[in-house]
Design a protein around this motif. Sequence first.
Motif, PDB file in Angstrom:
ATOM      1  N   VAL A 176      27.488 -14.741   6.680  1.00  0.00           N
ATOM      2  CA  VAL A 176      28.778 -15.236   6.218  1.00  0.00           C
ATOM      3  C   VAL A 176      29.932 -14.381   6.706  1.00  0.00           C
ATOM      4  O   VAL A 176      31.074 -14.843   6.758  1.00  0.00           O
ATOM      5  N   GLU A 177      29.634 -13.142   7.081  1.00  0.00           N
ATOM      6  CA  GLU A 177      30.683 -12.264   7.611  1.00  0.00           C
ATOM      7  C   GLU A 177      30.015 -11.083   8.297  1.00  0.00           C
ATOM      8  O   GLU A 177      28.963 -10.618   7.874  1.00  0.00           O
ATOM      9  N   SER A 178      30.623 -10.626   9.357  1.00  0.00           N
ATOM     10  CA  SER A 178      30.178  -9.398  10.012  1.00  0.00           C
ATOM     11  C   SER A 178      31.401  -8.738  10.619  1.00  0.00           C
ATOM     12  O   SER A 178      32.411  -9.385  10.881  1.00  0.00           O
ATOM     13  N   GLY A 179      31.307  -7.459  10.806  1.00  0.00           N
ATOM     14  CA  GLY A 179      32.437  -6.751  11.373  1.00  0.00           C
ATOM     15  C   GLY A 179      32.159  -5.278  11.520  1.00  0.00           C
ATOM     16  O   GLY A 179      31.042  -4.806  11.301  1.00  0.00           O
ATOM     17  N   SER A 180      33.199  -4.563  11.865  1.00  0.00           N
ATOM     18  CA  SER A 180      33.078  -3.116  12.024  1.00  0.00           C
ATOM     19  C   SER A 180      34.433  -2.474  11.786  1.00  0.00           C
ATOM     20  O   SER A 180      35.472  -3.128  11.843  1.00  0.00           O
ATOM     21  N   ASN A 181      34.380  -1.211  11.483  1.00  0.00           N
ATOM     22  CA  ASN A 181      35.581  -0.381  11.361  1.00  0.00           C
ATOM     23  C   ASN A 181      35.204   1.031  11.757  1.00  0.00           C
ATOM     24  O   ASN A 181      34.117   1.253  12.303  1.00  0.00           O
ATOM     25  N   TYR A 184      28.802  -3.839   9.702  1.00  0.00           N
ATOM     26  CA  TYR A 184      28.199  -4.476   8.531  1.00  0.00           C
ATOM     27  C   TYR A 184      27.914  -5.942   8.816  1.00  0.00           C
ATOM     28  O   TYR A 184      28.545  -6.559   9.666  1.00  0.00           O
ATOM     29  N   ILE A 185      26.918  -6.472   8.080  1.00  0.00           N
ATOM     30  CA  ILE A 185      26.543  -7.877   8.150  1.00  0.00           C
ATOM     31  C   ILE A 185      26.316  -8.356   6.717  1.00  0.00           C
ATOM     32  O   ILE A 185      25.512  -7.771   5.985  1.00  0.00           O
ATOM     33  N   LYS A 186      27.015  -9.427   6.317  1.00  0.00           N
ATOM     34  CA  LYS A 186      26.852 -10.036   4.994  1.00  0.00           C
ATOM     35  C   LYS A 186      26.112 -11.362   5.150  1.00  0.00           C
ATOM     36  O   LYS A 186      26.492 -12.182   5.982  1.00  0.00           O
ATOM     37  N   PHE A 187      25.072 -11.560   4.333  1.00  0.00           N
ATOM     38  CA  PHE A 187      24.295 -12.785   4.360  1.00  0.00           C
ATOM     39  C   PHE A 187      24.605 -13.633   3.136  1.00  0.00           C
ATOM     40  O   PHE A 187      25.046 -13.120   2.106  1.00  0.00           O
ATOM     41  N   GLY A 188      24.340 -14.933   3.244  1.00  0.00           N
ATOM     42  CA  GLY A 188      24.629 -15.872   2.173  1.00  0.00           C
ATOM     43  C   GLY A 188      23.895 -15.590   0.873  1.00  0.00           C
ATOM     44  O   GLY A 188      24.359 -15.944  -0.203  1.00  0.00           O
ATOM     45  N   ASN A 189      22.739 -14.946   0.949  1.00  0.00           N
ATOM     46  CA  ASN A 189      21.974 -14.646  -0.264  1.00  0.00           C
ATOM     47  C   ASN A 189      22.446 -13.376  -0.967  1.00  0.00           C
ATOM     48  O   ASN A 189      21.871 -12.965  -1.960  1.00  0.00           O
ATOM     49  N   SER A 244      27.021   5.788  12.078  1.00  0.00           N
ATOM     50  CA  SER A 244      26.673   7.187  12.244  1.00  0.00           C
ATOM     51  C   SER A 244      27.618   8.054  11.426  1.00  0.00           C
ATOM     52  O   SER A 244      28.724   7.642  11.086  1.00  0.00           O
ATOM     53  N   ALA A 245      27.127   9.211  11.087  1.00  0.00           N
ATOM     54  CA  ALA A 245      27.904  10.181  10.328  1.00  0.00           C
ATOM     55  C   ALA A 245      27.583  11.555  10.887  1.00  0.00           C
ATOM     56  O   ALA A 245      26.579  11.748  11.573  1.00  0.00           O
ATOM     57  N   PHE A 274      30.360   4.080   4.168  1.00  0.00           N
ATOM     58  CA  PHE A 274      29.950   2.785   4.689  1.00  0.00           C
ATOM     59  C   PHE A 274      31.170   1.965   5.130  1.00  0.00           C
ATOM     60  O   PHE A 274      32.248   2.105   4.574  1.00  0.00           O
ATOM     61  N   PRO A 275      30.967   1.068   6.082  1.00  0.00           N
ATOM     62  CA  PRO A 275      32.070   0.210   6.529  1.00  0.00           C
ATOM     63  C   PRO A 275      32.437  -0.880   5.517  1.00  0.00           C
ATOM     64  O   PRO A 275      33.505  -1.466   5.589  1.00  0.00           O
ATOM     65  N   MET A 276      31.546  -1.146   4.569  1.00  0.00           N
ATOM     66  CA  MET A 276      31.774  -2.159   3.538  1.00  0.00           C
ATOM     67  C   MET A 276      31.071  -1.658   2.279  1.00  0.00           C
ATOM     68  O   MET A 276      29.954  -1.167   2.358  1.00  0.00           O
ATOM     69  N   ALA A 277      31.726  -1.778   1.138  1.00  0.00           N
ATOM     70  CA  ALA A 277      31.135  -1.303  -0.119  1.00  0.00           C
ATOM     71  C   ALA A 277      30.084  -2.285  -0.637  1.00  0.00           C
ATOM     72  O   ALA A 277      30.232  -3.492  -0.507  1.00  0.00           O
TER      73      ALA A 277
END
Length: 141
Positions: A40-45, A50-55, A63-64, A82-85
């Motif tokens: 449903v959404e993916s991206g980076s910063n 990050y990758i968000k799935f419908g479920n 990397s850190a 993390f790039p997304m909480a």
Amino acid sequence: MIEQLLKDIFDNKGKTKIDINEVAGNLNGEVELLSDLVIVESGSNSNGHYIKFGNGLLICYGSAKISSTSRTGDHKYGTAVFPMAFINNNYAATITPNAEGVANFGAYSYSDAKANQMGIWCTRRSTADIGMSYQVFGNWK
């Protein structure tokens, strides 16, 4: 799959062979399953990808760096943001050091339930910073 479904519904003369309501119910189940697996959404910063799935599954990776001056001695500590909480700190993480000579390493979630970062540590006798790659799996909803 659709072609086989049409063959199951219609005979060779175009007449229906099965109850169309039954087929619709089966298709709804298939669509529901697919909606769980869809991205449903993916991206980076600057913190990673990050990758968000419908479920509700959220996968973050990136990397850190653990600073060589983070602590005296061989045990060094750092933070991977993390790039997304995540929705909470109930996530699973894997980390891999990007350097040789790392004796031990690990990751941990903070006790104050920070859902956007984790602590990382390693044991290495070195004056150089230590890069770590991470993959974290949890929920966004």
